[in-house]
Design a protein around this motif. Structure first.
Motif, short mmCIF file in Angstrom:
data_model
loop_
_atom_site.label_atom_id
_atom_site.label_comp_id
_atom_site.label_asym_id
_atom_site.label_seq_id
_atom_site.Cartn_x
_atom_site.Cartn_y
_atom_site.Cartn_z
N LEU A 242 34.22 -22.72 -5.50
CA LEU A 242 34.21 -21.73 -6.58
C LEU A 242 33.16 -20.67 -6.28
O LEU A 242 32.13 -20.96 -5.64
CB LEU A 242 33.90 -22.39 -7.93
N TRP A 243 33.41 -19.45 -6.73
CA TRP A 243 32.44 -18.39 -6.55
C TRP A 243 31.43 -18.43 -7.69
O TRP A 243 31.79 -18.38 -8.87
CB TRP A 243 33.10 -17.01 -6.51
N ASP A 244 30.15 -18.52 -7.32
CA ASP A 244 29.07 -18.57 -8.30
C ASP A 244 28.41 -17.20 -8.36
O ASP A 244 27.69 -16.81 -7.45
CB ASP A 244 28.05 -19.65 -7.91
N ASP A 245 28.67 -16.47 -9.45
CA ASP A 245 28.09 -15.12 -9.60
C ASP A 245 26.56 -15.16 -9.64
O ASP A 245 25.89 -14.27 -9.13
CB ASP A 245 28.60 -14.48 -10.89
N LEU A 246 26.02 -16.21 -10.26
CA LEU A 246 24.57 -16.29 -10.42
C LEU A 246 23.87 -16.39 -9.07
O LEU A 246 22.88 -15.69 -8.82
CB LEU A 246 24.21 -17.51 -11.29
N LEU A 247 24.38 -17.23 -8.19
CA LEU A 247 23.76 -17.41 -6.88
C LEU A 247 24.34 -16.47 -5.83
O LEU A 247 23.81 -16.36 -4.72
CB LEU A 247 23.94 -18.86 -6.42
N GLY A 248 25.47 -15.82 -6.15
CA GLY A 248 26.07 -14.89 -5.22
C GLY A 248 26.61 -15.55 -3.97
O GLY A 248 26.48 -15.02 -2.87
N ARG A 249 27.26 -16.70 -4.16
CA ARG A 249 27.78 -17.45 -3.01
C ARG A 249 28.86 -18.41 -3.47
O ARG A 249 29.02 -18.68 -4.66
CB ARG A 249 26.65 -18.22 -2.32
N ALA A 250 29.61 -18.91 -2.49
CA ALA A 250 30.59 -19.95 -2.77
C ALA A 250 29.87 -21.28 -2.87
O ALA A 250 28.93 -21.55 -2.11
CB ALA A 250 31.63 -20.00 -1.66
N ILE A 251 30.31 -22.13 -3.81
CA ILE A 251 29.74 -23.47 -3.90
C ILE A 251 30.88 -24.49 -3.80
O ILE A 251 31.95 -24.29 -4.37
CB ILE A 251 28.91 -23.68 -5.19
N GLU A 252 30.61 -25.53 -3.06
CA GLU A 252 31.59 -26.61 -2.91
C GLU A 252 31.42 -27.59 -4.05
O GLU A 252 30.35 -28.17 -4.23
CB GLU A 252 31.38 -27.32 -1.57
N LEU A 253 32.49 -27.79 -4.82
CA LEU A 253 32.43 -28.74 -5.93
C LEU A 253 33.12 -30.06 -5.60
O LEU A 253 32.87 -31.06 -6.27
CB LEU A 253 33.07 -28.14 -7.19
N SER A 254 33.99 -30.05 -4.61
CA SER A 254 34.69 -31.28 -4.27
C SER A 254 35.11 -31.28 -2.82
O SER A 254 35.59 -30.28 -2.29
CB SER A 254 35.93 -31.46 -5.15
N SER A 255 34.90 -32.43 -2.18
CA SER A 255 35.46 -32.71 -0.86
C SER A 255 36.50 -33.80 -1.07
O SER A 255 36.22 -34.82 -1.69
CB SER A 255 34.36 -33.19 0.09
N MET A 256 37.73 -33.59 -0.57
CA MET A 256 38.80 -34.52 -0.90
C MET A 256 39.90 -34.45 0.16
O MET A 256 39.87 -33.59 1.04
CB MET A 256 39.38 -34.19 -2.26
N GLY A 257 40.85 -35.34 0.04
CA GLY A 257 41.97 -35.27 0.95
C GLY A 257 42.84 -36.51 0.92
O GLY A 257 42.50 -37.54 0.32
N ILE A 258 43.98 -36.39 1.57
CA ILE A 258 44.84 -37.54 1.82
C ILE A 258 44.20 -38.34 2.94
O ILE A 258 43.79 -37.79 3.96
CB ILE A 258 46.27 -37.08 2.16
N ARG A 259 44.10 -39.64 2.75
CA ARG A 259 43.35 -40.47 3.68
C ARG A 259 44.16 -40.81 4.93
O ARG A 259 45.39 -40.71 4.95
CB ARG A 259 42.90 -41.77 2.99
N VAL A 260 43.43 -41.21 5.96
CA VAL A 260 44.08 -41.55 7.22
C VAL A 260 45.02 -42.75 7.06
O VAL A 260 44.72 -43.69 6.32
CB VAL A 260 43.05 -41.88 8.32
N ASP A 261 46.15 -42.67 7.72
CA ASP A 261 46.97 -43.86 7.91
C ASP A 261 46.60 -44.44 9.28
O ASP A 261 45.66 -43.94 9.93
CB ASP A 261 48.47 -43.55 7.80
N ALA A 262 47.29 -45.47 9.73
CA ALA A 262 46.92 -46.12 10.99
C ALA A 262 46.98 -45.13 12.16
O ALA A 262 46.08 -45.10 13.02
CB ALA A 262 47.83 -47.31 11.25
N ALA A 263 48.02 -44.29 12.19
CA ALA A 263 48.18 -43.35 13.30
C ALA A 263 47.07 -42.30 13.31
O ALA A 263 46.51 -41.98 14.37
CB ALA A 263 49.55 -42.67 13.21
N ALA A 264 46.75 -41.76 12.12
CA ALA A 264 45.70 -40.74 12.04
C ALA A 264 44.33 -41.33 12.37
O ALA A 264 43.52 -40.69 13.05
CB ALA A 264 45.69 -40.11 10.66
N LEU A 265 44.08 -42.56 11.92
CA LEU A 265 42.81 -43.21 12.23
C LEU A 265 42.67 -43.42 13.73
O LEU A 265 41.62 -43.13 14.32
CB LEU A 265 42.69 -44.54 11.50
N ASP A 266 43.73 -43.92 14.37
CA ASP A 266 43.71 -44.14 15.81
C ASP A 266 43.40 -42.83 16.54
O ASP A 266 42.54 -42.79 17.44
CB ASP A 266 45.06 -44.69 16.26
#
Length: 338
Positions: A242-266
């Protein structure tokens, strides 16, 4: 070390100390309830530490040192969690959650090597959530739909806060319309900027952004940012910015994703040079297709509180330990660190 604390010009908190505490409590209750309703999550209890030998701790970028201690009575060595990324998936396995349902919990971590500034603290508090999905859900459309649900929960929480604390109405609204962009598209658009500078350049014009594809190498040969190889699928993950007007920068509020399956983990263990992890309990179960397919992430409680309450420093919404220069800088600016 010089302080990294930035004081916005003419900054003054919108809420006094006691109203800030009341607002944080309301925010956390409303957001968690809304999130659970949107994503079909149930609240569970979570560990503060895990056994070092379990492989369940998150190694983040691979260089951060966990806080470790021995437990003489148990003959074990434990680590304070960095996050619950892998623990949550094991919990869904043990609790036998069905497809389409998941869990949420409070995650409290110590990241001893963090460099404190306006957005960073050695103490990390977030909502950690994880949800069981079907094989057909391992795609970008499902990821995007989930991101939009989380952003709507943030916007709805902001609306409730403004009704109780009208002075917050001067703050920019959370934009529900999400801009989806990949890390490669950012590198192509801003090849001469650093990764964080690219984020700022994009998010300033797209105030709610989901940045897709973190961990794998870009065409430049470098990843946009580090991401452990054993929880997110690097092609199906990202950050809510999200863009934070007060700090004048982008801030990360969440890191997320679809998790690895066996093939992606390998694939990702090979790429990251982490093949030794294959012998750990979590990794064995995953490589043998015994763990459920999931999507999940962490949502920063203190950062969301900062954004929705118009605070300039994370120490205004959480209790942590700061260096002397940060303490003095904040004191001189009238900023009260909890």
């Amino acid at each position: 070390m010089s302080t990294k604390t930035y004081i916005p010009e003419h900054y003054a908190p919108l809420l006094n100390l006691y109203d800030t505490q009341k607002a944080i409590g309301l925010l956390k209750r409303v957001f968690e309830d809304t999130l659970c309703g949107s994503l079909h999550l149930r609240r569970v209890s979570a560990p503060l530490f895990v056994e070092a030998s379990s492989g369940l701790n998150d190694d983040l970028n691979g260089v951060e040192r966990p806080v470790s201690f021995d437990i003489p009575a148990a003959g074990r060595e434990a680590q304070v969690v960095h996050s619950l990324a892998k623990w949550k998936r094991m919990a869904l396995y043990h609790y036998h959650f069905p497809v389409g349902e998941g869990l949420v919990t409070d995650m409290n971590a110590i990241r001893r090597d963090e460099i404190p500034d306006n957005l960073h603290s050695i103490y990390v508090d977030q909502w950690d959530w994880e949800k069981v999905i079907a094989p057909r859900d391992r795609n970008l459309d499902y990821l995007k739909h989930t991101v939009e649900a989380i952003v709507c929960a943030m916007a709805d929480t902001q609306k409730t806060l403004r009704s109780v604390f009208p002075q917050l109405s001067v703050l920019p609204q959370v934009h529900k319309a999400v801009s989806f962009v990949t890390t490669q598209e950012l590198e192509d658009a801003f090849p001469h900027l650093t990764a964080k500078e690219r984020e700022d350049a994009w998010v300033k014009d797209h105030p709610t952004t989901f940045l897709i594809g973190i961990g794998g190498a870009l065409q430049s040969g470098k990843p946009h940012d580090g991401r452990a190889p054993d929880y997110d699928d690097w092609t199906l993950n990202g950050d809510i910015l999200l863009w934070d007007d007060l700090l004048g920068r982008a801030i990360e509020l969440s890191s997320m994703g679809i998790r690895v399956d066996a093939a992606a983990l390998d694939r990702q263990l090979k790429t990251a040079g982490c093949d030794s992890r294959r012998e750990l309990t979590f990794h064995k179960l995953l490589l043998e297709d015994k763990l459920p397919l999931t999507i999940g992430g962490g949502i920063g409680q203190s950062r969301l509180s900062m954004f929705l309450l118009g605070k300039a420093h994370i120490g205004e919404v959480q209790v942590s330990t700061w260096d002397d220069e940060t303490i003095q800088t904040c004191h001189d600016a009238g900023i009260i660190l909890l």
